[in-house]
Design a protein around this motif. Sequence first.
Motif, PDB file in Angstrom:
ATOM      1  N   ILE A 127      42.227  37.789  48.880  1.00  0.00           N
ATOM      2  CA  ILE A 127      42.891  37.498  47.603  1.00  0.00           C
ATOM      3  C   ILE A 127      42.240  38.398  46.559  1.00  0.00           C
ATOM      4  CG2 ILE A 127      43.570  35.718  45.974  1.00  0.00           C
ATOM      5  CD1 ILE A 127      44.471  35.166  48.834  1.00  0.00           C
ATOM      6  N   LYS A 137      42.350  34.148  41.023  1.00  0.00           N
ATOM      7  CA  LYS A 137      41.954  34.253  42.434  1.00  0.00           C
ATOM      8  C   LYS A 137      41.201  33.010  42.901  1.00  0.00           C
ATOM      9  CE  LYS A 137      39.705  38.057  41.666  1.00  0.00           C
ATOM     10  NZ  LYS A 137      40.036  38.172  40.221  1.00  0.00           N
ATOM     11  N   THR A 138      40.216  32.584  42.131  1.00  0.00           N
ATOM     12  CA  THR A 138      39.446  31.398  42.500  1.00  0.00           C
ATOM     13  C   THR A 138      40.340  30.158  42.529  1.00  0.00           C
ATOM     14  OG1 THR A 138      37.412  32.320  41.553  1.00  0.00           O
ATOM     15  CG2 THR A 138      37.486  29.933  41.861  1.00  0.00           C
ATOM     16  N   THR A 142      43.536  30.110  43.154  1.00  0.00           N
ATOM     17  CA  THR A 142      44.409  30.241  44.322  1.00  0.00           C
ATOM     18  C   THR A 142      43.722  29.732  45.579  1.00  0.00           C
ATOM     19  OG1 THR A 142      45.587  32.143  43.389  1.00  0.00           O
ATOM     20  CG2 THR A 142      45.647  31.890  45.780  1.00  0.00           C
ATOM     21  N   VAL A 143      42.502  30.179  45.814  1.00  0.00           N
ATOM     22  CA  VAL A 143      41.768  29.742  47.003  1.00  0.00           C
ATOM     23  C   VAL A 143      41.529  28.243  46.952  1.00  0.00           C
ATOM     24  CG1 VAL A 143      39.598  29.950  48.278  1.00  0.00           C
ATOM     25  CG2 VAL A 143      40.675  31.996  47.329  1.00  0.00           C
ATOM     26  N   THR A 185      32.301  29.132  46.405  1.00  0.00           N
ATOM     27  CA  THR A 185      32.488  30.029  45.271  1.00  0.00           C
ATOM     28  C   THR A 185      31.142  30.568  44.818  1.00  0.00           C
ATOM     29  OG1 THR A 185      32.309  28.248  43.639  1.00  0.00           O
ATOM     30  CG2 THR A 185      34.508  28.739  44.481  1.00  0.00           C
ATOM     31  N   THR A 211      33.594  35.061  39.027  1.00  0.00           N
ATOM     32  CA  THR A 211      33.144  35.284  40.394  1.00  0.00           C
ATOM     33  C   THR A 211      32.307  36.551  40.456  1.00  0.00           C
ATOM     34  OG1 THR A 211      35.116  34.205  41.291  1.00  0.00           O
ATOM     35  CG2 THR A 211      33.891  35.643  42.780  1.00  0.00           C
ATOM     36  N   ASP A 255      34.967  34.354  46.760  1.00  0.00           N
ATOM     37  CA  ASP A 255      35.389  32.982  47.000  1.00  0.00           C
ATOM     38  C   ASP A 255      35.765  32.897  48.469  1.00  0.00           C
ATOM     39  OD1 ASP A 255      35.304  32.187  44.221  1.00  0.00           O
ATOM     40  OD2 ASP A 255      37.147  33.338  43.954  1.00  0.00           O
ATOM     41  N   LEU A 310      40.364  32.786  53.944  1.00  0.00           N
ATOM     42  CA  LEU A 310      40.657  33.446  52.674  1.00  0.00           C
ATOM     43  C   LEU A 310      39.383  33.914  51.987  1.00  0.00           C
ATOM     44  CD1 LEU A 310      43.229  30.793  51.383  1.00  0.00           C
ATOM     45  CD2 LEU A 310      43.716  32.878  52.697  1.00  0.00           C
ATOM     46  N   GLY A 335      38.245  35.724  48.469  1.00  0.00           N
ATOM     47  CA  GLY A 335      38.618  36.173  47.132  1.00  0.00           C
ATOM     48  C   GLY A 335      37.619  37.186  46.613  1.00  0.00           C
ATOM     49  N   THR A 336      38.103  38.304  46.121  1.00  0.00           N
ATOM     50  CA  THR A 336      37.233  39.363  45.622  1.00  0.00           C
ATOM     51  C   THR A 336      36.833  39.095  44.168  1.00  0.00           C
ATOM     52  OG1 THR A 336      39.014  40.732  44.739  1.00  0.00           O
ATOM     53  CG2 THR A 336      38.448  41.040  47.068  1.00  0.00           C
TER      54      THR A 336
END
Length: 203
Positions: free
Chosen positions: A31, A39-40, A42-43, A53, A78, A82, A96, A98-99
């Motif tokens: 993500i 993004k955070t 979403t996850v 996280t 972040t 994540d 998943l 997350g960048t």
Amino acid sequence: MVSELSPTPGARSVRDDDERPRPPLPVKMVIAGGFGVGKTTTVGAISEIEPLTTEASITSVAAGVDDLTHTPEKVTTTVAMDFGCVTLDPTLKLYLFGTPGQERFGFMWDDLLEGALGGLVIVDTRRLDDCYAAVDYFEHRQIPFAVAVNAFDGKVEHDLDDVRWALDVADHVPLTVFDARDRGSVRDALLVVLEHALTRAEG
């Protein structure tokens, strides 16, 4: 008399093994997107486990670097990644990653995308400039991805044709609108990426 063809008591037959349910296939998905695009969220919205996280407080120094104009309520960011997972069906489980959104953490992207089937690039239409780096990253490395416009406050500032033109995204790249806070909406967006990645693999 026990026949030579009779199974040993307690032994499992090949047929028994075949009928046992198999674990779902693990698939890695990333993500990505700019700072504060969701993004955070979403996850967290879809993960079936408590998401891992790496949130840190936004300091006064960071606030001077990161644009908080459209996210004034954001107090954390972040700094690594994540992580969450979701079982889509008995045969498939997504992991998943997350960048981080800030360019200064871009050096971590290569490691996070290692082995990924595809990526979901989240876009905030109020600040499309923040998403160019993520789109370019996936395009240059030829990693299948879809662009998902996060509907902040239930609306988007531009239609999808305008977003495609502004981001200069190829016609074969799927674009969709979703709500990062809604589990079903996130699931649908991830399925778009999955279908696109599998279609490219088969082609």
